[in-house]
Enzyme design. Sequence first.
Site, PDB file in Angstrom:
ATOM      1  N   LYS A  48      22.292  -0.759 -51.678  1.00 55.84           N
ATOM      2  CA  LYS A  48      22.123   0.217 -50.610  1.00 55.84           C
ATOM      3  C   LYS A  48      22.557   1.581 -51.117  1.00 55.84           C
ATOM      4  CE  LYS A  48      20.943  -0.039 -46.129  1.00 55.84           C
ATOM      5  NZ  LYS A  48      19.944  -0.948 -45.533  1.00 55.84           N
ATOM      6  N   GLY A  93      19.957   1.132 -28.316  1.00 55.61           N
ATOM      7  CA  GLY A  93      19.282   1.820 -29.407  1.00 55.61           C
ATOM      8  C   GLY A  93      17.806   1.516 -29.390  1.00 55.61           C
ATOM      9  N   GLY A 138      15.300   3.421 -30.915  1.00 57.98           N
ATOM     10  CA  GLY A 138      14.660   4.316 -31.869  1.00 57.98           C
ATOM     11  C   GLY A 138      13.614   3.588 -32.679  1.00 57.98           C
ATOM     12  N   LYS A 139      13.726   3.672 -34.004  1.00 53.51           N
ATOM     13  CA  LYS A 139      12.677   3.163 -34.894  1.00 53.51           C
ATOM     14  C   LYS A 139      12.370   1.681 -34.662  1.00 53.51           C
ATOM     15  CE  LYS A 139      14.108   4.576 -39.056  1.00 53.51           C
ATOM     16  NZ  LYS A 139      14.008   4.891 -40.508  1.00 53.51           N
ATOM     17  N   VAL A 140      13.404   0.861 -34.547  1.00 56.44           N
ATOM     18  CA  VAL A 140      13.204  -0.575 -34.368  1.00 56.44           C
ATOM     19  C   VAL A 140      13.237  -0.968 -32.899  1.00 56.44           C
ATOM     20  CG1 VAL A 140      14.142  -2.874 -34.861  1.00 56.44           C
ATOM     21  CG2 VAL A 140      14.175  -1.113 -36.633  1.00 56.44           C
ATOM     22  N   GLY A 141      14.186  -0.417 -32.158  1.00 54.57           N
ATOM     23  CA  GLY A 141      14.415  -0.830 -30.785  1.00 54.57           C
ATOM     24  C   GLY A 141      13.210  -0.694 -29.878  1.00 54.57           C
ATOM     25  N   HIS A 142      12.434   0.380 -30.050  1.00 53.05           N
ATOM     26  CA  HIS A 142      11.308   0.545 -29.130  1.00 53.05           C
ATOM     27  C   HIS A 142      10.210  -0.481 -29.402  1.00 53.05           C
ATOM     28  CE1 HIS A 142       9.127   2.887 -32.258  1.00 53.05           C
ATOM     29  NE2 HIS A 142       8.047   2.682 -31.521  1.00 53.05           N
TER      30      HIS A 142
END
Length: 372
Positions: free
Chosen positions: A100, A200, A202-206
């Site tokens: 990472k 959350g 955002g990118k994944v949550g929606h």
Amino acid sequence: MGVTTVTDVRPAAADATGGVLATLFRTEQGGHEQVVLCQDRASGLKAVIALHSTALGPALGGTRFHPYASEEEAVLDALNLSRGMSYKNALAGLDHGGGKAVIIGDPELIKTDELLLAYGRFVASLGGRYVTACDVGTYVSDMDVVARTNRWTTGRSPENGGAGDSSVLTAYGVFQGMRASAQHLWGDPSLRDRKVGVAGVGKVGHHLVEHLLKDGAEVVITDVRTESVDRILDRHPQVTAAADMAALIRTPDLDVYAPCALGGALDDVTVPVLTAKVVCGAANNQLAHPGVEKDLSDRGILYAPDYVVNAGGVIQVADELHGFDFDRCKAKAAKIFDTTLAIFAHAKADGIPPAAAADRLAEARMAEARRA
């Protein structure tokens, strides 16, 4: 123990790096192969690249761009996240170790092409030991820039030979983990009429919200960004919003809690008041410290290990290295359902929390690779 965030290490009084070095060399949270500190004064880049393990193959993991409070906090986050990637890649069946990178700073203020190109040169200097991708604060367009100086870059746009947004399959994998949790706890994989709280969006949550609504779930959301909440509510008026995470986790009759923002969501404050019967979300390093997984188990809350259920994205970017095929990736991500069920079965058989069972399975695969 689970793959947890290190919170009990502090800098030594005489040496500001003492806490980091103690973590790296002298604690069970360490064991990393290599940590690279990167700085390019011309562009303002300060970054950390952490390689936890290359036993299964080149380390693979995203690049996080975040305004850390200190350089040490950034290094500790890179150590935690890279270790989690080793376990995630192992249980996803990938021939990759864990790595990472974190870039220090507010991406809204300091992100430039020059900075990303400098970062790419540092990754390239590792000669393929680390393959990077998107994470919090970085996007497909950023990876397109990084790829100009580093050929070991995934998560690029289709126009530039990549697979595009990995959050689509990340959300799909979390949904499969949630279905497995429902199957294990209630005997039915459907989320229909279950109340699911998503922190959350955002990118994944929606994307996760879309899966849940299609499956007939009742969805409650929250996010620190009001525009993210508004986007969901405008499209789906049946969704309700909680004021904040503290309100969300106390929602009456909550069946599932899905942390999909930053790590450390499960701690000594949240676990005692959590109303959900299942925790299954996309965020990395959800367990704030060792012992939280036992606290969840003692309360009868089923925890789907984060690095197991959120592996859809890394499955996608790994496939990009071999010529991306979405249907092939989706089929692999669908297996997260079976992997999650297997972990619950191991946990029950051994009388341990699911996080510990997942760790054991991942460690066994890495150990076998080292012996080969």
